[in-house]
Design a protein around this motif. Structure first.
Motif, PDB file in Angstrom:
ATOM      1  N   TRP A   1       0.848  -1.235   0.049  1.00 49.63           N
ATOM      2  CA  TRP A   1      -0.182   0.135  -0.060  1.00 49.63           C
ATOM      3  C   TRP A   1       0.875   1.320  -0.121  1.00 49.63           C
ATOM      4  CZ3 TRP A   1      -2.215  -3.847   3.420  1.00 49.63           C
ATOM      5  CH2 TRP A   1      -3.367  -4.504   2.749  1.00 49.63           C
ATOM      6  N   VAL A   2       1.850   1.305   0.530  1.00 49.68           N
ATOM      7  CA  VAL A   2       2.724   2.750   0.690  1.00 49.68           C
ATOM      8  C   VAL A   2       3.543   3.015  -0.526  1.00 49.68           C
ATOM      9  CG1 VAL A   2       4.376   3.961   2.016  1.00 49.68           C
ATOM     10  CG2 VAL A   2       2.873   2.562   3.446  1.00 49.68           C
ATOM     11  N   PHE A   3       4.034   1.681  -0.832  1.00 49.53           N
ATOM     12  CA  PHE A   3       4.712   2.018  -2.186  1.00 49.53           C
ATOM     13  C   PHE A   3       4.607   1.099  -3.168  1.00 49.53           C
ATOM     14  CE2 PHE A   3       7.760   3.012   1.463  1.00 49.53           C
ATOM     15  CZ  PHE A   3       7.840   4.365   1.410  1.00 49.53           C
ATOM     16  N   PRO A   4       3.303   1.218  -3.842  1.00 55.51           N
ATOM     17  CA  PRO A   4       2.783   0.110  -4.648  1.00 55.51           C
ATOM     18  C   PRO A   4       3.816   0.067  -5.871  1.00 55.51           C
ATOM     19  CG  PRO A   4       1.394   2.051  -4.929  1.00 55.51           C
ATOM     20  CD  PRO A   4       2.616   2.481  -3.832  1.00 55.51           C
ATOM     21  N   ALA A   5       3.470  -1.183  -6.319  1.00 52.74           N
ATOM     22  CA  ALA A   5       4.081  -1.401  -7.847  1.00 52.74           C
ATOM     23  C   ALA A   5       3.765  -0.497  -9.092  1.00 52.74           C
ATOM     24  CB  ALA A   5       3.832  -2.850  -8.157  1.00 52.74           C
ATOM     25  N   GLN A   6       4.763  -0.263  -9.948  1.00 53.67           N
ATOM     26  CA  GLN A   6       4.210   0.522 -10.942  1.00 53.67           C
ATOM     27  C   GLN A   6       3.058  -0.269 -11.880  1.00 53.67           C
ATOM     28  OE1 GLN A   6       5.627   3.283 -11.927  1.00 53.67           O
ATOM     29  NE2 GLN A   6       7.576   3.342 -11.115  1.00 53.67           N
ATOM     30  N   PRO A   7       2.145   0.682 -12.036  1.00 51.47           N
ATOM     31  CA  PRO A   7       0.935   0.230 -12.731  1.00 51.47           C
ATOM     32  C   PRO A   7       1.366  -0.340 -14.168  1.00 51.47           C
ATOM     33  CG  PRO A   7       0.815   2.504 -12.748  1.00 51.47           C
ATOM     34  CD  PRO A   7       2.137   2.259 -12.066  1.00 51.47           C
ATOM     35  N   ASP A   8       0.751  -1.406 -14.585  1.00 48.24           N
ATOM     36  CA  ASP A   8       0.967  -2.075 -15.987  1.00 48.24           C
ATOM     37  C   ASP A   8       0.339  -0.975 -16.983  1.00 48.24           C
ATOM     38  OD1 ASP A   8       2.056  -4.367 -14.867  1.00 48.24           O
ATOM     39  OD2 ASP A   8      -0.011  -5.199 -14.765  1.00 48.24           O
ATOM     40  N   PRO A   9       1.147  -0.905 -18.046  1.00 47.66           N
ATOM     41  CA  PRO A   9       0.895  -0.153 -19.063  1.00 47.66           C
ATOM     42  C   PRO A   9      -0.589  -0.668 -19.516  1.00 47.66           C
ATOM     43  CG  PRO A   9       2.840  -1.269 -19.802  1.00 47.66           C
ATOM     44  CD  PRO A   9       2.489  -1.860 -18.158  1.00 47.66           C
ATOM     45  N   GLU A  10      -1.347   0.386 -19.957  1.00 50.02           N
ATOM     46  CA  GLU A  10      -2.773   0.236 -20.514  1.00 50.02           C
ATOM     47  C   GLU A  10      -2.774  -0.370 -22.022  1.00 50.02           C
ATOM     48  OE1 GLU A  10      -5.496   3.077 -19.523  1.00 50.02           O
ATOM     49  OE2 GLU A  10      -4.624   3.638 -17.630  1.00 50.02           O
ATOM     50  N   PRO A  11      -3.456  -1.340 -22.336  1.00 54.16           N
ATOM     51  CA  PRO A  11      -3.578  -1.659 -23.668  1.00 54.16           C
ATOM     52  C   PRO A  11      -3.849  -0.417 -24.570  1.00 54.16           C
ATOM     53  CG  PRO A  11      -5.220  -2.732 -22.463  1.00 54.16           C
ATOM     54  CD  PRO A  11      -4.238  -2.138 -21.482  1.00 54.16           C
ATOM     55  N   GLN A  12      -3.292  -0.225 -25.644  1.00 58.50           N
ATOM     56  CA  GLN A  12      -3.799   0.786 -26.806  1.00 58.50           C
ATOM     57  C   GLN A  12      -4.809   0.221 -27.109  1.00 58.50           C
ATOM     58  OE1 GLN A  12      -0.411   0.880 -29.171  1.00 58.50           O
ATOM     59  NE2 GLN A  12       0.824   2.482 -27.785  1.00 58.50           N
ATOM     60  N   PRO A  13      -5.886   1.448 -27.304  1.00 62.80           N
ATOM     61  CA  PRO A  13      -7.068   1.325 -28.116  1.00 62.80           C
ATOM     62  C   PRO A  13      -6.558   1.049 -29.662  1.00 62.80           C
ATOM     63  CG  PRO A  13      -7.138   3.313 -27.063  1.00 62.80           C
ATOM     64  CD  PRO A  13      -5.835   2.910 -26.939  1.00 62.80           C
ATOM     65  N   ALA A  14      -7.372   0.407 -30.301  1.00 64.29           N
ATOM     66  CA  ALA A  14      -7.334   0.205 -31.839  1.00 64.29           C
ATOM     67  C   ALA A  14      -6.905   1.267 -32.649  1.00 64.29           C
ATOM     68  CB  ALA A  14      -8.508  -0.543 -32.350  1.00 64.29           C
ATOM     69  N   ALA A  15      -7.407   2.474 -32.457  1.00 62.39           N
ATOM     70  CA  ALA A  15      -7.260   3.728 -33.321  1.00 62.39           C
ATOM     71  C   ALA A  15      -5.545   4.163 -33.027  1.00 62.39           C
ATOM     72  CB  ALA A  15      -8.046   4.836 -32.838  1.00 62.39           C
ATOM     73  N   ASP A  16      -5.128   3.860 -31.894  1.00 65.97           N
ATOM     74  CA  ASP A  16      -3.611   4.242 -31.554  1.00 65.97           C
ATOM     75  C   ASP A  16      -2.773   3.221 -31.988  1.00 65.97           C
ATOM     76  OD1 ASP A  16      -4.659   6.577 -30.348  1.00 65.97           O
ATOM     77  OD2 ASP A  16      -4.313   5.837 -28.200  1.00 65.97           O
ATOM     78  N   ALA A  17      -3.421   2.053 -32.074  1.00 66.85           N
ATOM     79  CA  ALA A  17      -2.361   0.947 -32.617  1.00 66.85           C
ATOM     80  C   ALA A  17      -2.409   1.181 -34.080  1.00 66.85           C
ATOM     81  CB  ALA A  17      -3.034  -0.450 -32.140  1.00 66.85           C
ATOM     82  N   ALA A  18      -3.331   1.554 -34.771  1.00 67.23           N
ATOM     83  CA  ALA A  18      -3.628   1.793 -36.143  1.00 67.23           C
ATOM     84  C   ALA A  18      -2.441   2.923 -36.482  1.00 67.23           C
ATOM     85  CB  ALA A  18      -4.814   2.227 -36.844  1.00 67.23           C
ATOM     86  N   ALA A  19      -2.171   3.802 -35.717  1.00 69.12           N
ATOM     87  CA  ALA A  19      -1.343   5.001 -36.015  1.00 69.12           C
ATOM     88  C   ALA A  19       0.030   4.855 -35.795  1.00 69.12           C
ATOM     89  CB  ALA A  19      -2.045   6.244 -34.936  1.00 69.12           C
TER      90      ALA A  19
END
Length: 172
Positions: free
Chosen positions: A139-157
């Motif tokens: 709780w005090v020093f939590p792990a780095q959040p996992d990168p969020e998956p990219q939406p399809a529009a961002d992946a196409a770009a």
């Protein structure tokens, strides 16, 4: 035939964190032990008050070491939030230490300096440290959040991906 029981393999990151936590804890422990005994033996403070003041001083040392070294690679969630949670969980850890000391002094009647040090500074610190490591990590020093998956529009770009065969359309 003899079977060999192997301990579970721990990920290298948790081993490093445990080693750093132990080092910071060792320094804080020396600070706590010295200050607690000064309160008890030099200033003649009552057992629980001397223990609490020694832990408070050591907590300030431990926060700095844990925030910037032990868990320095983890997410920064704000100094005020981390500091508040650190002290809340240290208060619980202190409660664990004080409970061990109180049982020794008041329930078992073991009130000499050696008994106080064993109960508060060995048993209490050991149990409190297990609790603290778990809560700091969680709780005090939590792990780095996992990168969020990219939406399809961002992946196409980003450029072409794997080739996907086109579907034929039947005339209507």
């Amino acid at each position: 035939m003899r079977s060999v029981i192997r301990p579970p393999a721990w990920p290298p990151r948790i081993v490093r964190e445990l080693a750093k936590f132990g080092t910071v804890g060792g320094v804080a422990y020396v600070v706590q032990l010295a200050s607690t005994n000064v309160f008890w033996l030099v200033l003649d403070a009552p057992p629980l008050a001397g223990q609490a003041l020694g832990v408070l001083i050591a907590t300030v040392v431990a926060f700095s070491g844990n925030r910037f070294w032990t868990f320095g690679h983890r997410a920064r969630t704000g100094l005020a939030r981390e500091y508040a949670l650190f002290f809340v969980f240290n208060a619980v850890g202190l409660g664990i230490q004080l409970a061990c000391l109180a049982i020794s002094v008041y329930a078992l009647g073991l009130d000499g300096p050696l008994a106080q040090n064993i109960a508060g500074n060995v048993v209490g610190v050991g149990l409190g440290s297990l609790f603290r490591f778990w809560t700091y990590r969680r709780w005090v020093f939590p792990a780095q959040p996992d990168p969020e998956p990219q939406p399809a529009a961002d992946a196409a770009a980003e450029g072409p991906g794997p080739a996907v065969p086109a579907r034929e359309v039947e005339p209507s």
